[in-house]
Design an enzyme around this catalytic site. Structure first.
Site, PDB file in Angstrom:
ATOM      1  N   ASN A   1       0.645  -1.303   0.455  1.00 23.80           N
ATOM      2  CA  ASN A   1       0.141   0.047   0.177  1.00 23.80           C
ATOM      3  C   ASN A   1       1.174   1.449   0.425  1.00 23.80           C
ATOM      4  O   ASN A   1       1.583   1.480   1.079  1.00 23.80           O
ATOM      5  CB  ASN A   1      -0.260   0.142   1.236  1.00 23.80           C
TER       6      ASN A   1
ATOM      7  N   ARG B   1      -2.152  -2.110  -3.856  1.00 19.01           N
ATOM      8  CA  ARG B   1      -3.864  -1.188  -2.950  1.00 19.01           C
ATOM      9  C   ARG B   1      -3.855  -0.371  -4.177  1.00 19.01           C
ATOM     10  O   ARG B   1      -2.677   0.523  -4.138  1.00 19.01           O
ATOM     11  CB  ARG B   1      -3.502  -0.882  -2.440  1.00 19.01           C
TER      12      ARG B   1
ATOM     13  N   HIS C   1     -12.755   1.084  -0.227  1.00 13.74           N
ATOM     14  CA  HIS C   1     -13.038  -0.152   0.645  1.00 13.74           C
ATOM     15  C   HIS C   1     -13.952  -1.191   0.849  1.00 13.74           C
ATOM     16  O   HIS C   1     -13.552  -2.181   1.320  1.00 13.74           O
ATOM     17  CB  HIS C   1     -13.666   0.597   2.517  1.00 13.74           C
TER      18      HIS C   1
ATOM     19  N   ARG D   1     -13.564  13.960   7.494  1.00 10.08           N
ATOM     20  CA  ARG D   1     -14.702  14.414   6.504  1.00 10.08           C
ATOM     21  C   ARG D   1     -16.004  14.697   7.274  1.00 10.08           C
ATOM     22  O   ARG D   1     -16.506  13.885   7.911  1.00 10.08           O
ATOM     23  CB  ARG D   1     -14.489  13.274   5.360  1.00 10.08           C
TER      24      ARG D   1
ATOM     25  N   ILE E   1     -12.784   1.921  14.243  1.00 13.84           N
ATOM     26  CA  ILE E   1     -13.526   2.306  15.766  1.00 13.84           C
ATOM     27  C   ILE E   1     -14.080   0.935  15.375  1.00 13.84           C
ATOM     28  O   ILE E   1     -14.773   0.084  16.771  1.00 13.84           O
ATOM     29  CB  ILE E   1     -14.615   3.824  15.056  1.00 13.84           C
TER      30      ILE E   1
ATOM     31  N   GLU F   1      -7.801  -6.381   4.260  1.00 15.15           N
ATOM     32  CA  GLU F   1      -7.331  -5.891   3.192  1.00 15.15           C
ATOM     33  C   GLU F   1      -6.257  -6.765   2.402  1.00 15.15           C
ATOM     34  O   GLU F   1      -6.168  -7.025   1.053  1.00 15.15           O
ATOM     35  CB  GLU F   1      -7.217  -4.343   2.515  1.00 15.15           C
TER      36      GLU F   1
HETATM   37  P1  ADP Z   1      -7.831   4.519   8.486  1.00 16.93           P
HETATM   38  O1  ADP Z   1      -7.249   3.195   8.030  1.00 16.93           O
HETATM   39  O2  ADP Z   1      -9.360   4.564   8.008  1.00 16.93           O
HETATM   40  O3  ADP Z   1      -6.978   5.003   8.768  1.00 16.93           O
HETATM   41  P2  ADP Z   1      -8.539   2.738  11.241  1.00 16.93           P
HETATM   42  O4  ADP Z   1      -9.161   2.080  10.360  1.00 16.93           O
HETATM   43  O5  ADP Z   1      -7.228   2.975  11.835  1.00 16.93           O
HETATM   44  O6  ADP Z   1      -8.083   3.835  10.342  1.00 16.93           O
HETATM   45  O7  ADP Z   1      -8.943   3.643  12.299  1.00 16.93           O
HETATM   46  C1  ADP Z   1      -8.976   4.873  12.911  1.00 16.93           C
HETATM   47  C2  ADP Z   1     -10.134   5.015  14.485  1.00 16.93           C
HETATM   48  O8  ADP Z   1      -9.916   3.700  14.617  1.00 16.93           O
HETATM   49  C3  ADP Z   1      -9.714   5.851  14.846  1.00 16.93           C
HETATM   50  O9  ADP Z   1     -10.407   6.856  15.086  1.00 16.93           O
HETATM   51  C4  ADP Z   1      -8.977   5.491  16.403  1.00 16.93           C
HETATM   52  O10 ADP Z   1      -9.473   6.083  17.692  1.00 16.93           O
HETATM   53  C5  ADP Z   1      -9.965   4.107  16.127  1.00 16.93           C
HETATM   54  N1  ADP Z   1      -9.931   2.858  17.415  1.00 16.93           N
HETATM   55  C6  ADP Z   1      -8.802   2.226  17.606  1.00 16.93           C
HETATM   56  N2  ADP Z   1      -8.193   1.618  18.476  1.00 16.93           N
HETATM   57  C7  ADP Z   1      -9.393   1.945  19.690  1.00 16.93           C
HETATM   58  C8  ADP Z   1      -9.859   1.655  20.242  1.00 16.93           C
HETATM   59  N3  ADP Z   1     -10.070   0.641  21.028  1.00 16.93           N
HETATM   60  N4  ADP Z   1     -11.474   2.654  21.382  1.00 16.93           N
HETATM   61  C9  ADP Z   1     -12.099   3.664  20.201  1.00 16.93           C
HETATM   62  N5  ADP Z   1     -11.045   3.494  19.050  1.00 16.93           N
HETATM   63  C10 ADP Z   1     -10.197   3.025  18.551  1.00 16.93           C
END
Ligand code: ADP
Length: 395
Positions: free
Chosen positions: A8, A89, A178, A239, A330, A382
């Site tokens: 990626n 990716r 996604h 966003r 999340i 992924e």
């Molecule tokens: P992306 O790949 O779109 O950048 P991720 O899938 O890594 O994002 O998600 C990032 C989000 O997941 C952040 O908002 C982070 O706070 C949340 N996150 C990770 N661990 C936790 C947790 N234990 N509790 C709540 N939110 C979490």
């Protein structure tokens, strides 16, 4: 057994996983950050150990060469030829590249012609492909698109009600993103349900910094919340998701800014960050809301309502659903957010079990035994999906 690399590439970073296929076992993973800047950071994870080096890396090709040399140094591979395929990716395939493909000259030309549909992503993705082509000229490079899984959407889902020539001449339509994650998670959910993918309807909630919901009917995407760009749909870390499009012109006048600048606000200063004024990170908002911060709670609630709206609408569109699934940062980790969403769907007879929901980053059924729709947490992967397609197209 084949060693396949899943890559990626971002504008200044390159993430990779080396997988043993078809067993889907992770051999090693890593990331090169700050490519093209001073003090690039090169990190490899092997057997739970983290090896980090700080060194200047001028461009992606240098990063790829360093990475492969490192794999030899660490005795992970004996020669470059051991890698039997590299899967990349690629965010946007537009309507021209609708499924994973081996990248040759023709595909490169197409990818170059659609850079303006996803300038922040497709440009760097292409740089990554070219870097691997340069260093591993004999090994096939495969492109796996975030948009591909959604090409099964019917016309009525992907068409915007705008002048038809916008679609014909300028490719304006919903593409969705996604897709690799939605596909992986929906396939796994079918297994958990003990059914074939074509025997079940699944609603996948991929909620990370970027977030989208997908209606997967009998194994195929029939609608999804992201659109022409990843800005549409539900509010995300920074966003806005859907807003009234007339707001752009109004705010241009109020703030004396260009359309580009207002779109930038919608992409980078909105969502969790915009509403809470605090942070784009869900952990910060959950912590603040527990301490009684109203706007942190509001940012979470605005998103949860919108997600519940999408789930309900997809439930109706698919004429029922066997499962609702949470994935990504999340979705996999934030139990209170999952509960906040599902409690809004009581009318569908869906119910979460608080004890089962009290989990993080694990695959699990979290609905009650009486719930009319099963609710799962399924960690996304992924890279495995990319490696599966790469194996298929290179062997
Ligand atoms: P992306 O790949 O779109 O950048 P991720 O899938 O890594 O994002 O998600 C990032 C989000 O997941 C952040 O908002 C982070 O706070 C949340 N996150 C990770 N661990 C936790 C947790 N234990 N509790 C709540 N939110 C979490």
């Amino acid at each position: 057994m084949a060693k396949i690399m899943a890559v990626n590439a971002g504008s200044s970073s390159l993430k990779f996983q080396l997988l043993d296929m078809p067993s889907e076992t992770l051999i090693t993973s890593g990331i090169v950050e700050r490519i093209g800047m001073k003090d690039s950071v090169f990190t490899v994870k092997l057997n739970g150990q983290k090896i980090e080096e700080i060194i200047d890396i001028d461009n992606h090709a240098v990063a790829v060469k360093m990475l492969l040399d490192k794999l030899i140094d660490l005795n992970i591979i004996a020669s470059f030829e051991e890698i039997e395929g590299v899967g990349h990716r690629v965010v946007h395939g537009a309507d021209k590249l609708t499924k994973s493909c081996v990248v040759g000259e023709e595909e490169i030309a197409i990818l170059e012609s659609i850079i303006d549909l996803a300038p922040l992503h497709n440009g760097p993705n292409l740089v990554g492909i070219k870097a691997f082509q340069e260093i591993l000229p004999k090994i096939k490079q495969v492109a796996v698109f975030d948009t591909a899984f959604h090409h099964t959407m019917p016309e009525e889902s992907f068409m915007y009600a705008v002048p038809y020539d916008w679609y014909e001449r300028y490719q304006v339509r919903k593409y969705g993103f996604h897709g690799t994650s939605h596909q992986f998670v929906s396939l796994r959910t079918a297994e958990l349900l003990g059914k074939k993918p074509e025997e079940c309807n699944v609603i996948v909630c991929h909620i990370g910094n970027g977030a989208s919901i997908c209606a997967v009917k009998k194994g195929e995407s029939v609608d999804t919340s992201m659109g022409f760009t990843p800005l549409e749909g539900i509010p995300m870390g920074t966003r806005s998701g859907n807003v009234d499009p007339a707001l752009v012109e109004y705010m241009m006048a109020k703030k004396n800014k260009s359309a580009k600048e207002i779109t930038n606000y919608l992409n980078k200063q909105s969502g969790y960050l915009g509403v809470s004024g605090l942070s784009s990170d869900s952990r910060d908002l959950v912590d603040a809301s527990l301490k009684g911060n109203h706007r942190a709670q509001l940012a979470i609630d605005v998103q949860a309502k919108r997600i519940a709206d999408y789930i309900a609408s997809y439930y109706v569109y698919m004429e029922g659903a066997d499962a609702i699934v949470f994935t990504a940062g999340i979705g996999e980790n934030a139990a209170p957010t999952r509960e906040n969403i599902i409690k809004r769907l009581k009318v569908l007879g869906v119910e979460i079990d608080p004890e089962r929901n009290n989990c993080r980053g694990v695959e699990r059924l979290i609905s009650t035994d009486d719930s009319k729709i099963k609710v799962f947490v399924v960690p996304t992967n992924e890279e495995v999906m990319i490696a599966r397609d790469t194996l298929r197209l290179t062997h």
